[in-house]
Design a protein around this motif. Structure first.
Motif, short mmCIF file in Angstrom:
data_model
loop_
_atom_site.label_atom_id
_atom_site.label_comp_id
_atom_site.label_asym_id
_atom_site.label_seq_id
_atom_site.Cartn_x
_atom_site.Cartn_y
_atom_site.Cartn_z
N TRP A 24 -9.17 -1.31 2.55
CA TRP A 24 -8.32 -0.14 2.79
C TRP A 24 -6.90 -0.60 3.05
CZ3 TRP A 24 -5.44 1.21 7.14
CH2 TRP A 24 -4.91 2.51 7.14
N ILE A 25 -5.96 0.04 2.35
CA ILE A 25 -4.54 -0.29 2.53
C ILE A 25 -3.85 0.94 3.12
CG2 ILE A 25 -2.40 -0.87 1.35
CD1 ILE A 25 -4.11 -2.44 -0.68
N ASP A 26 -3.08 0.72 4.18
CA ASP A 26 -2.34 1.80 4.85
C ASP A 26 -1.32 2.39 3.87
OD1 ASP A 26 -1.03 3.48 6.53
OD2 ASP A 26 -0.55 1.99 8.06
N PRO A 27 -1.43 3.69 3.57
CA PRO A 27 -0.52 4.30 2.60
C PRO A 27 0.96 4.22 3.01
CG PRO A 27 -2.20 5.89 3.31
CD PRO A 27 -2.42 4.63 4.07
N GLU A 28 1.23 4.18 4.32
CA GLU A 28 2.62 4.11 4.78
C GLU A 28 3.20 2.70 4.66
OE1 GLU A 28 1.91 5.84 8.56
OE2 GLU A 28 1.30 7.67 7.50
N ARG A 29 2.33 1.69 4.45
CA ARG A 29 2.82 0.30 4.37
C ARG A 29 2.68 -0.28 2.96
NH1 ARG A 29 1.90 -2.85 9.25
NH2 ARG A 29 3.12 -4.39 8.10
N ILE A 30 2.56 0.61 1.97
CA ILE A 30 2.36 0.15 0.58
C ILE A 30 3.49 -0.74 0.11
CG2 ILE A 30 2.47 1.02 -1.80
CD1 ILE A 30 0.20 2.84 -1.16
N GLU A 31 4.71 -0.44 0.52
CA GLU A 31 5.87 -1.26 0.12
C GLU A 31 5.69 -2.71 0.59
OE1 GLU A 31 8.63 -0.64 -1.77
OE2 GLU A 31 7.60 1.22 -2.26
N ILE A 53 -3.79 -3.84 6.25
CA ILE A 53 -4.98 -3.92 5.40
C ILE A 53 -6.19 -4.04 6.32
CG2 ILE A 53 -6.17 -5.28 3.64
CD1 ILE A 53 -3.44 -6.32 2.74
N LYS A 54 -7.19 -3.21 6.06
CA LYS A 54 -8.40 -3.24 6.89
C LYS A 54 -9.64 -3.22 6.01
CE LYS A 54 -6.48 -0.85 10.89
NZ LYS A 54 -6.49 0.40 11.66
N LYS A 55 -10.75 -3.55 6.64
CA LYS A 55 -12.04 -3.51 5.96
C LYS A 55 -12.72 -2.21 6.33
CE LYS A 55 -16.19 -6.42 5.74
NZ LYS A 55 -16.78 -7.65 6.28
N ARG A 56 -13.09 -1.41 5.31
CA ARG A 56 -13.78 -0.15 5.59
C ARG A 56 -15.15 -0.42 6.19
NH1 ARG A 56 -11.88 2.23 0.37
NH2 ARG A 56 -10.19 3.61 0.97
N MET A 97 -11.58 -11.27 3.61
CA MET A 97 -12.43 -10.54 4.57
C MET A 97 -13.91 -10.59 4.21
SD MET A 97 -10.11 -7.23 5.61
CE MET A 97 -10.01 -6.49 4.00
N LYS A 98 -14.23 -11.29 3.10
CA LYS A 98 -15.61 -11.43 2.64
C LYS A 98 -16.30 -10.08 2.47
CE LYS A 98 -16.43 -16.07 4.41
NZ LYS A 98 -15.12 -16.42 4.91
N CYS A 99 -15.70 -9.24 1.62
CA CYS A 99 -16.28 -7.95 1.29
C CYS A 99 -15.90 -7.60 -0.15
CB CYS A 99 -15.81 -6.88 2.26
SG CYS A 99 -14.05 -6.50 2.12
N GLY A 100 -16.38 -6.47 -0.64
CA GLY A 100 -16.03 -6.04 -1.99
C GLY A 100 -14.66 -5.39 -2.03
N ILE A 101 -14.10 -5.29 -3.23
CA ILE A 101 -12.76 -4.71 -3.39
C ILE A 101 -12.75 -3.25 -2.95
CG2 ILE A 101 -11.01 -4.08 -5.12
CD1 ILE A 101 -11.87 -6.62 -6.66
#
Length: 156
Positions: free
Chosen positions: A25-32, A52-55, A17-21
């Motif tokens: 953002w990772i969806d807490p419900e999709r962590i598995e 997974i999204k970019k903040r 996504m060409k951004c910093g770590i």
């Protein structure tokens, strides 16, 4: 167990996504699902699905930064404490040198192509130009004339 794997996924997502770590953002419900991702292709798929999204970047106004920029535009903040590098290496001085050298190199190329100076003289003068020996094109031409390095007594 899956924390280390998520770190790798975050790193891959950040590069995709060409951004910093920290902006990933990772969806807490999709962590598995995220922890099972191994390849960049898996991470791309998760980004597409929205796991997974970019903040969003902070777009707040910074009055201090704004003030500093305004001052810089007016030519302030250029004192000795703000300078790095030698006197001749700073932006303004180097561009002047470049303009002068490029003009002089153009002159000697024209003279060489016309046959007014031979290639040996051209190489010698080229090195002198690079060394900053001549103040201007006129200075260069008077040097050539005084040393009688011009054939046919031509000037340009």
């Amino acid at each position: 167990m899956f924390m280390a794997n998520i770190r790798g996924v975050k790193r891959m997502a950040a590069s995709i996504m060409k951004c910093g770590i920290t902006k990933v953002w990772i969806d807490p419900e999709r962590i598995e699902d995220v922890s099972k991702a191994i390849t960049r292709e898996d991470v791309r798929r998760l980004i597409k699905q929205g796991a997974i999204k970019k903040r969003a970047e902070d777009k707040g106004e910074n009055p201090e930064k704004k003030k500093k920029l305004e001052q810089k535009k007016r030519g302030r903040r250029r004192g000795p404490g703000s300078r790095k590098g030698a006197k001749g290496a700073r932006e303004g001085e180097k561009t002047e040198w470049l303009k002068r050298v490029r003009a002089q190199r153009r002159v000697i190329k024209i003279l060489r192509d016309k046959g007014v100076i031979d290639k040996n003289v051209y190489r010698k003068i080229y090195r002198l130009v690079k060394g900053g020996m001549f103040r201007s094109k006129k200075h260069l031409l008077t040097y050539l004339k005084d040393r009688e390095l011009l054939k046919d007594g031509e000037k340009k």
